[in-house]
Scaffold this motif. Structure first.
Motif, mmCIF file in Angstrom:
data_model
loop_
_atom_site.group_PDB
_atom_site.id
_atom_site.type_symbol
_atom_site.label_atom_id
_atom_site.label_comp_id
_atom_site.label_asym_id
_atom_site.label_seq_id
_atom_site.Cartn_x
_atom_site.Cartn_y
_atom_site.Cartn_z
ATOM 1 N N GLY A 158 -28.172 3.846 12.668
ATOM 2 C CA GLY A 158 -28.638 5.154 12.224
ATOM 3 C C GLY A 158 -29.178 6.087 13.291
ATOM 4 N N ILE A 159 -29.164 5.684 14.564
ATOM 5 C CA ILE A 159 -29.641 6.607 15.609
ATOM 6 C C ILE A 159 -28.510 7.605 15.892
ATOM 7 C CG2 ILE A 159 -30.516 6.810 17.968
ATOM 8 C CD1 ILE A 159 -31.358 3.892 17.825
ATOM 9 N N PRO A 160 -28.795 8.913 15.824
ATOM 10 C CA PRO A 160 -27.726 9.892 16.085
ATOM 11 C C PRO A 160 -27.206 9.780 17.516
ATOM 12 C CG PRO A 160 -29.659 10.953 15.125
ATOM 13 C CD PRO A 160 -30.064 9.568 15.482
ATOM 14 N N ILE A 161 -25.892 9.865 17.678
ATOM 15 C CA ILE A 161 -25.277 9.862 19.021
ATOM 16 C C ILE A 161 -24.746 11.256 19.348
ATOM 17 C CG2 ILE A 161 -23.386 8.953 20.413
ATOM 18 C CD1 ILE A 161 -23.693 6.306 18.933
ATOM 19 N N GLY A 162 -24.033 11.851 18.403
ATOM 20 C CA GLY A 162 -23.484 13.188 18.656
ATOM 21 C C GLY A 162 -22.544 13.615 17.556
ATOM 22 N N GLN A 163 -21.655 14.529 17.896
ATOM 23 C CA GLN A 163 -20.699 15.051 16.913
ATOM 24 C C GLN A 163 -19.294 14.993 17.496
ATOM 25 O OE1 GLN A 163 -22.060 18.994 15.844
ATOM 26 N NE2 GLN A 163 -22.909 18.173 13.940
ATOM 27 N N ILE A 164 -18.321 14.732 16.610
ATOM 28 C CA ILE A 164 -16.910 14.700 17.028
ATOM 29 C C ILE A 164 -16.479 16.110 17.458
ATOM 30 C CG2 ILE A 164 -14.545 14.318 16.212
ATOM 31 C CD1 ILE A 164 -15.861 11.689 16.126
ATOM 32 N N VAL A 165 -15.797 16.192 18.583
ATOM 33 C CA VAL A 165 -15.254 17.482 19.039
ATOM 34 C C VAL A 165 -13.760 17.548 18.718
ATOM 35 C CG1 VAL A 165 -14.858 18.962 21.051
ATOM 36 C CG2 VAL A 165 -16.965 17.638 20.874
ATOM 37 N N ASP A 166 -13.025 16.548 19.148
ATOM 38 C CA ASP A 166 -11.597 16.468 18.808
ATOM 39 C C ASP A 166 -11.159 15.008 18.857
ATOM 40 O OD1 ASP A 166 -11.514 16.000 21.537
ATOM 41 O OD2 ASP A 166 -10.872 18.035 22.006
ATOM 42 N N ALA A 167 -9.996 14.734 18.335
ATOM 43 C CA ALA A 167 -9.499 13.350 18.297
ATOM 44 C C ALA A 167 -8.008 13.330 18.593
ATOM 45 C CB ALA A 167 -9.773 12.731 16.936
ATOM 46 N N GLU A 198 -8.726 7.856 19.633
ATOM 47 C CA GLU A 198 -9.859 8.159 20.509
ATOM 48 C C GLU A 198 -10.380 9.535 20.159
ATOM 49 O OE1 GLU A 198 -9.306 5.832 24.761
ATOM 50 O OE2 GLU A 198 -8.948 7.974 24.651
ATOM 51 N N ALA A 199 -11.694 9.703 20.227
ATOM 52 C CA ALA A 199 -12.284 11.008 19.909
ATOM 53 C C ALA A 199 -13.265 11.390 21.007
ATOM 54 C CB ALA A 199 -13.005 10.939 18.575
ATOM 55 N N GLN A 231 -12.632 14.577 11.743
ATOM 56 C CA GLN A 231 -12.710 16.033 11.751
ATOM 57 C C GLN A 231 -13.784 16.458 12.754
ATOM 58 O OE1 GLN A 231 -10.698 17.919 9.767
ATOM 59 N NE2 GLN A 231 -9.808 16.052 8.891
ATOM 60 N N ALA A 232 -13.536 17.601 13.388
ATOM 61 C CA ALA A 232 -14.548 18.122 14.314
ATOM 62 C C ALA A 232 -15.834 18.411 13.549
ATOM 63 C CB ALA A 232 -14.035 19.387 14.974
ATOM 64 N N GLY A 233 -16.950 18.055 14.145
ATOM 65 C CA GLY A 233 -18.246 18.319 13.518
ATOM 66 C C GLY A 233 -18.821 17.130 12.771
ATOM 67 N N GLN A 234 -18.012 16.082 12.575
ATOM 68 C CA GLN A 234 -18.557 14.897 11.887
ATOM 69 C C GLN A 234 -19.571 14.195 12.789
ATOM 70 O OE1 GLN A 234 -14.944 12.761 10.996
ATOM 71 N NE2 GLN A 234 -14.824 13.613 8.923
ATOM 72 N N ASN A 235 -20.652 13.723 12.169
ATOM 73 C CA ASN A 235 -21.706 13.080 12.947
ATOM 74 C C ASN A 235 -21.328 11.656 13.331
ATOM 75 O OD1 ASN A 235 -23.502 15.237 12.964
ATOM 76 N ND2 ASN A 235 -24.228 14.706 10.911
ATOM 77 N N VAL A 236 -21.782 11.262 14.525
ATOM 78 C CA VAL A 236 -21.576 9.886 14.990
ATOM 79 C C VAL A 236 -22.954 9.268 15.179
ATOM 80 C CG1 VAL A 236 -20.619 8.448 16.828
ATOM 81 C CG2 VAL A 236 -19.462 10.558 16.185
ATOM 82 N N ILE A 237 -23.150 8.098 14.589
ATOM 83 C CA ILE A 237 -24.446 7.405 14.704
ATOM 84 C C ILE A 237 -24.210 5.966 15.171
ATOM 85 C CG2 ILE A 237 -25.620 8.803 12.951
ATOM 86 C CD1 ILE A 237 -25.124 6.447 10.988
ATOM 87 N N THR A 238 -25.280 5.289 15.564
ATOM 88 C CA THR A 238 -25.124 3.882 15.937
ATOM 89 C C THR A 238 -24.804 3.073 14.683
ATOM 90 O OG1 THR A 238 -27.511 3.634 15.740
ATOM 91 C CG2 THR A 238 -26.645 3.961 17.944
ATOM 92 N N SER A 239 -23.933 2.060 14.871
ATOM 93 C CA SER A 239 -23.487 1.296 13.701
ATOM 94 C C SER A 239 -24.414 0.116 13.405
ATOM 95 C CB SER A 239 -22.075 0.774 13.947
ATOM 96 O OG SER A 239 -22.113 -0.216 14.944
#
Lengths: 188, 267
Positions: free
Chosen positions: B228-237, B247-248, B211-219
């Protein structure tokens, strides 16, 4: 070899590479950084000898690669290729015309990055490419075109300011002077 | 023909290039650092020039403004001290629970501040140089971040400076985790050469529910970046390769275009 000219060209290349790395203003506005080394190579190929062209290619390429993620030496051959072709055709190019400088600047700035990327792909590197690279290529080409007449004018001014002044030809010639004398010699 | 001067130059330049390109990687790296060190005086000069307006502004700042800033900083400091106490208590509790479960204890992050001194002059790479080097204990592959999130990793180290390859460069691929119920894992790959604020999150499973807005962090997979280091947020997939994987597009948490100071994370 005109050492002053060669040193000026190399100093300009050094400052150009530093400026490209330290001043990211154009990248913020246009999405691409303009490379001035191909334009300097055009000037060197038209106004200096082949030794200066080779020196600029080797040192300019090394400086550029040292500050970039390029493998060291990858920028030398594209720069030299541009300079070598122009140097071979230098007698046929109207180098004093700003339009010719503009066209040569655009062509050199268009060809050099393409050759660099082709060389990088050939040696197994994976540069960041996509449809946006086309825009970056256009910006580099246009930037090189605009920069070429400016760089030519700047170098001509430097040559005038720092080099020997050209001898002024005047119409007066001492050997053609008509000698006049007030005293009249009277032969008895 | 080969006695002509320009053919000799052509041969010499080609020889030099072949020689440099065929050097072993270690020798090339040293040569690169040696050539790059020619620019050190200019970088020092540029740094001093950049500091001039700051110091000029500091010298004309009024006493009232300074007192106001001091008061604000004092309040923030008190807040952070209270938060640090709470975090320390949580950390102790976490350590006790980990000990009870037999898990490895988490080590606290050691960070070192660095200034970004220059960017890659080539348009086809995304790297920056920082003013920390091997004399500061830097080594290859250390993670680099800002308070907003992940920036990249150290790719080569000189004595006084180091090159950081940014997230979104083809040489910086990061294993990432989406903060959703399924905890989908993918790999961050370059987005495109123009916009440095977006990257692609690829190789997600075909059934990933993003979903758009979900956080992406290092695995934490891959061994370079801790979890746990923040990378960004999903825009679209979107699904690719006939639904084989997803792909997102991810908007990065860090603005890579305006990096001035970064933190290097030591193990």
């Amino acid at each position: 070899m005109n050492f002053l000219q060669t040193i000026l060209i190399l100093a300009a290349a050094f400052l150009a590479v530093f400026g490209e790395a330290a001043l990211p203003g154009l990248r913020h506005w246009l999405g691409a950084q303009v490379d001035l080394l191909p334009v300097l190579m055009v000037y060197a190929a038209l106004n200096a000898d082949i030794a200066a062209v080779s020196l600029l290619a080797v040192l300019g390429g090394l400086w550029f690669d040292a500050l970039s993620a390029n493998p060291l030496g990858a920028s030398i051959l594209p720069l030299f290729a541009v300079g070598f072709v122009i140097w071979l055709q230098r007698e046929l190019i109207l180098r004093d015309l700003p339009f010719a400088q503009l066209v040569l600047g655009a062509m050199a700035s268009a060809v050099a990055p393409v050759l660099s990327v082709l060389l990088l792909l050939t040696i197994g590197q994976q540069p960041l490419l996509g449809w946006g690279s086309l825009w970056q290529w256009l910006v580099m080409t246009a930037g090189g075109a605009v920069a070429a007449p400016v760089i030519f004018a700047l170098f001509n001014w430097c040559q005038l300011a720092l080099g020997y002044q050209p001898r002024q030809e005047i119409s007066f010639r001492p050997d053609r002077e008509i000698r006049r004398d007030r005293k009249l010699k009277v032969n008895d | 023909m080969f006695r002509q001067k320009h053919y000799l130059a052509l041969g010499a330049v080609t020889l030099v290039v072949l020689l440099i390109l065929s050097l072993p990687p270690r020798a090339t790296a040293r040569l690169k650092l040696a050539v790059g060190s020619w620019f050190l005086p200019l970088f020092g000069l540029a740094g001093a020039v950049q500091q001039l307006p700051v110091s000029a502004a500091d010298s004309v700042m009024t006493r009232r403004e300074l007192l106001r800033q001091l008061e604000t900083l004092r309040r923030e400091n008190e807040q952070f001290r209270a938060q640090a106490l709470q975090s320390a208590a949580t950390g102790r509790e976490n350590d006790q629970l980990r000990t009870l479960l037999g898990w490895q204890r988490q080590t606290p992050w050691k960070l070192k501040l660095a200034n970004v001194v220059m960017r890659d002059p080539a348009n086809w790479w995304r790297t920056v140089q920082i003013d920390l080097g091997s004399r500061d204990g830097l080594a290859d592959n250390l993670p680099v971040l800002t308070p907003d999130g992940l920036v990249g990793r150290v790719s080569s180290v000189g004595y006084t400076r180091a090159q950081v390859v940014l997230i979104g460069d083809p040489n910086c691929r990061v294993s990432a985790l989406v903060e959703n119920p399924a905890h989908d894992i993918g790999v961050v790959v370059p987005g495109g050469p123009l916009d440095s604020s977006f990257v692609e999150l690829s190789y997600l499973s075909g059934s990933a529910n993003l979903q758009a807005g979900q956080n992406v962090i290092t695995s934490g997979l891959g061994g370079i970046f801790p979890k746990g280091i923040p990378i960004g947020q999903i825009v679209d997939a979107r699904q690719v390769e006939f639904g084989l994987y997803t792909e997102a597009r991810v908007k990065l948490a860090v603005n890579l275009g305006s990096l001035e100071q970064v933190w290097v994370l030591f193990p």
